[in-house]
Design a protein around this motif. Structure first.
Motif, PDB file in Angstrom:
ATOM      1  N   MET A   1      46.810  35.937  32.122  1.00 56.16           N
ATOM      2  CA  MET A   1      45.808  36.586  32.968  1.00 56.16           C
ATOM      3  C   MET A   1      45.099  35.515  33.812  1.00 56.16           C
ATOM      4  SD  MET A   1      43.608  39.818  31.652  1.00 56.16           S
ATOM      5  CE  MET A   1      42.922  38.931  30.312  1.00 56.16           C
ATOM      6  N   PRO A   2      44.998  35.736  35.078  1.00 54.48           N
ATOM      7  CA  PRO A   2      44.378  34.702  35.913  1.00 54.48           C
ATOM      8  C   PRO A   2      42.860  34.691  35.776  1.00 54.48           C
ATOM      9  CG  PRO A   2      45.066  36.549  37.271  1.00 54.48           C
ATOM     10  CD  PRO A   2      45.527  36.843  35.868  1.00 54.48           C
ATOM     11  N   LEU A   3      42.331  33.534  35.985  1.00 57.17           N
ATOM     12  CA  LEU A   3      40.877  33.357  35.951  1.00 57.17           C
ATOM     13  C   LEU A   3      40.364  33.403  37.389  1.00 57.17           C
ATOM     14  CD1 LEU A   3      38.328  32.572  34.280  1.00 57.17           C
ATOM     15  CD2 LEU A   3      38.902  30.212  34.773  1.00 57.17           C
ATOM     16  N   TYR A   4      39.498  34.340  37.644  1.00 55.24           N
ATOM     17  CA  TYR A   4      38.965  34.487  38.996  1.00 55.24           C
ATOM     18  C   TYR A   4      37.540  33.961  39.048  1.00 55.24           C
ATOM     19  CZ  TYR A   4      42.914  37.402  40.201  1.00 55.24           C
ATOM     20  OH  TYR A   4      44.161  37.861  40.443  1.00 55.24           O
ATOM     21  N   GLU A   5      37.201  33.480  40.200  1.00 51.49           N
ATOM     22  CA  GLU A   5      35.840  33.025  40.403  1.00 51.49           C
ATOM     23  C   GLU A   5      35.140  34.015  41.318  1.00 51.49           C
ATOM     24  OE1 GLU A   5      35.556  28.985  41.409  1.00 51.49           O
ATOM     25  OE2 GLU A   5      33.380  28.969  41.318  1.00 51.49           O
ATOM     26  N   TYR A   6      33.947  34.364  40.931  1.00 52.45           N
ATOM     27  CA  TYR A   6      33.172  35.318  41.716  1.00 52.45           C
ATOM     28  C   TYR A   6      31.872  34.671  42.167  1.00 52.45           C
ATOM     29  CZ  TYR A   6      36.191  39.129  40.310  1.00 52.45           C
ATOM     30  OH  TYR A   6      37.266  39.946  40.132  1.00 52.45           O
ATOM     31  N   ILE A   7      31.442  35.129  43.309  1.00 53.28           N
ATOM     32  CA  ILE A   7      30.138  34.692  43.808  1.00 53.28           C
ATOM     33  C   ILE A   7      29.323  35.936  44.118  1.00 53.28           C
ATOM     34  CG2 ILE A   7      28.923  33.507  45.660  1.00 53.28           C
ATOM     35  CD1 ILE A   7      31.213  31.599  45.876  1.00 53.28           C
ATOM     36  N   CYS A   8      28.146  35.987  43.555  1.00 53.03           N
ATOM     37  CA  CYS A   8      27.285  37.135  43.795  1.00 53.03           C
ATOM     38  C   CYS A   8      26.553  36.951  45.123  1.00 53.03           C
ATOM     39  CB  CYS A   8      26.281  37.254  42.645  1.00 53.03           C
ATOM     40  SG  CYS A   8      25.061  38.534  42.947  1.00 53.03           S
ATOM     41  N   PRO A   9      26.719  37.871  46.042  1.00 57.17           N
ATOM     42  CA  PRO A   9      26.021  37.741  47.328  1.00 57.17           C
ATOM     43  C   PRO A   9      24.530  38.029  47.216  1.00 57.17           C
ATOM     44  CG  PRO A   9      27.235  39.797  47.267  1.00 57.17           C
ATOM     45  CD  PRO A   9      27.560  39.084  45.983  1.00 57.17           C
ATOM     46  N   THR A  10      24.131  38.623  46.119  1.00 52.33           N
ATOM     47  CA  THR A  10      22.727  38.990  45.964  1.00 52.33           C
ATOM     48  C   THR A  10      21.889  37.815  45.483  1.00 52.33           C
ATOM     49  OG1 THR A  10      23.428  41.238  45.443  1.00 52.33           O
ATOM     50  CG2 THR A  10      21.161  40.630  44.885  1.00 52.33           C
ATOM     51  N   CYS A  11      22.373  37.141  44.446  1.00 50.92           N
ATOM     52  CA  CYS A  11      21.581  36.060  43.872  1.00 50.92           C
ATOM     53  C   CYS A  11      22.303  34.720  43.919  1.00 50.92           C
ATOM     54  CB  CYS A  11      21.190  36.391  42.423  1.00 50.92           C
ATOM     55  SG  CYS A  11      22.586  36.379  41.287  1.00 50.92           S
ATOM     56  N   ASN A  12      23.467  34.702  44.547  1.00 47.23           N
ATOM     57  CA  ASN A  12      24.223  33.473  44.713  1.00 47.23           C
ATOM     58  C   ASN A  12      24.744  32.908  43.399  1.00 47.23           C
ATOM     59  OD1 ASN A  12      24.920  32.751  47.223  1.00 47.23           O
ATOM     60  ND2 ASN A  12      23.260  31.315  47.562  1.00 47.23           N
ATOM     61  N   HIS A  13      24.748  33.713  42.386  1.00 43.35           N
ATOM     62  CA  HIS A  13      25.259  33.261  41.095  1.00 43.35           C
ATOM     63  C   HIS A  13      26.774  33.185  41.153  1.00 43.35           C
ATOM     64  CE1 HIS A  13      25.323  32.552  36.834  1.00 43.35           C
ATOM     65  NE2 HIS A  13      26.134  33.568  36.633  1.00 43.35           N
ATOM     66  N   ARG A  14      27.300  32.114  40.626  1.00 42.60           N
ATOM     67  CA  ARG A  14      28.749  31.947  40.610  1.00 42.60           C
ATOM     68  C   ARG A  14      29.233  31.996  39.172  1.00 42.60           C
ATOM     69  NH1 ARG A  14      31.467  26.840  43.552  1.00 42.60           N
ATOM     70  NH2 ARG A  14      30.521  27.834  45.352  1.00 42.60           N
ATOM     71  N   PHE A  15      30.261  32.765  38.960  1.00 43.94           N
ATOM     72  CA  PHE A  15      30.765  32.875  37.590  1.00 43.94           C
ATOM     73  C   PHE A  15      32.263  33.098  37.628  1.00 43.94           C
ATOM     74  CE2 PHE A  15      31.368  37.503  37.498  1.00 43.94           C
ATOM     75  CZ  PHE A  15      30.608  37.882  38.603  1.00 43.94           C
ATOM     76  N   GLU A  16      32.859  32.900  36.490  1.00 37.46           N
ATOM     77  CA  GLU A  16      34.291  33.070  36.375  1.00 37.46           C
ATOM     78  C   GLU A  16      34.593  34.193  35.404  1.00 37.46           C
ATOM     79  OE1 GLU A  16      35.312  29.184  35.132  1.00 37.46           O
ATOM     80  OE2 GLU A  16      35.735  28.498  37.163  1.00 37.46           O
ATOM     81  N   LYS A  17      35.704  34.862  35.647  1.00 35.21           N
ATOM     82  CA  LYS A  17      36.044  35.988  34.797  1.00 35.21           C
ATOM     83  C   LYS A  17      37.557  36.076  34.705  1.00 35.21           C
ATOM     84  CE  LYS A  17      34.827  40.851  34.366  1.00 35.21           C
ATOM     85  NZ  LYS A  17      33.797  40.957  33.358  1.00 35.21           N
ATOM     86  N   LEU A  18      38.010  36.280  33.499  1.00 33.41           N
ATOM     87  CA  LEU A  18      39.426  36.524  33.305  1.00 33.41           C
ATOM     88  C   LEU A  18      39.725  37.975  33.604  1.00 33.41           C
ATOM     89  CD1 LEU A  18      40.398  34.592  30.065  1.00 33.41           C
ATOM     90  CD2 LEU A  18      41.477  34.377  32.273  1.00 33.41           C
ATOM     91  N   GLN A  19      40.623  38.193  34.526  1.00 37.49           N
ATOM     92  CA  GLN A  19      40.924  39.563  34.899  1.00 37.49           C
ATOM     93  C   GLN A  19      42.395  39.706  35.208  1.00 37.49           C
ATOM     94  OE1 GLN A  19      38.238  40.490  38.160  1.00 37.49           O
ATOM     95  NE2 GLN A  19      37.245  41.927  36.811  1.00 37.49           N
ATOM     96  N   SER A  20      42.845  40.933  35.104  1.00 39.02           N
ATOM     97  CA  SER A  20      44.194  41.206  35.552  1.00 39.02           C
ATOM     98  C   SER A  20      44.217  41.241  37.076  1.00 39.02           C
ATOM     99  CB  SER A  20      44.681  42.531  34.986  1.00 39.02           C
ATOM    100  OG  SER A  20      43.951  43.583  35.561  1.00 39.02           O
ATOM    101  N   MET A  21      45.419  41.093  37.609  1.00 41.19           N
ATOM    102  CA  MET A  21      45.541  41.029  39.059  1.00 41.19           C
ATOM    103  C   MET A  21      45.052  42.308  39.737  1.00 41.19           C
ATOM    104  SD  MET A  21      47.514  38.131  39.948  1.00 41.19           S
ATOM    105  CE  MET A  21      48.891  38.536  41.010  1.00 41.19           C
ATOM    106  N   SER A  22      45.117  43.397  39.009  1.00 37.98           N
ATOM    107  CA  SER A  22      44.797  44.679  39.619  1.00 37.98           C
ATOM    108  C   SER A  22      43.347  45.088  39.398  1.00 37.98           C
ATOM    109  CB  SER A  22      45.736  45.753  39.071  1.00 37.98           C
ATOM    110  OG  SER A  22      45.623  45.807  37.671  1.00 37.98           O
ATOM    111  N   ALA A  23      42.584  44.218  38.791  1.00 37.01           N
ATOM    112  CA  ALA A  23      41.195  44.558  38.532  1.00 37.01           C
ATOM    113  C   ALA A  23      40.428  44.731  39.836  1.00 37.01           C
ATOM    114  CB  ALA A  23      40.542  43.467  37.700  1.00 37.01           C
TER     115      ALA A  23
END
Ligand SMILES: [Zn+2]
Length: 77
Positions: A1-23
């Motif tokens: 499962m790939p690890l994706y990086e997300y950035i919150c446009p609201t609070c600029n918080h950056r986090f990573e999440k393991l998700q399936s490609m179709s998430a």
């Protein structure tokens, strides 16, 4: 499962999440707003973040030994 990086446009918080490609996406754990998936190349995300790109690989260290004039044959300085 790939690890994706997300950035919150609201609070600029950056986090990573393991998700399936179709998430569909992920919510920010900080403010619980939907976050945007950051593509692994941060070409478009230069908003006050510190660049972690190395400026260059730097000069290669001189090779020691190997071949003539490496110190082993006595013809070097
Ligand atoms: Zn947030």
């Amino acid at each position: 499962m790939p690890l994706y990086e997300y950035i919150c446009p609201t609070c600029n918080h950056r986090f990573e999440k393991l998700q399936s490609m179709s998430a569909a996406g992920a919510d920010c754990p900080n403010c619980e707003q939907p976050a945007k998936r950051a593509i692994s190349v941060f070409a478009a995300v230069t908003k006050g973040g510190s660049s972690e790109m190395p400026t260059s690989m730097g000069p290669l260290p001189p090779l020691s030994g190997g071949g003539c004039c490496g110190g082993g044959c006595g013809c070097g300085p």
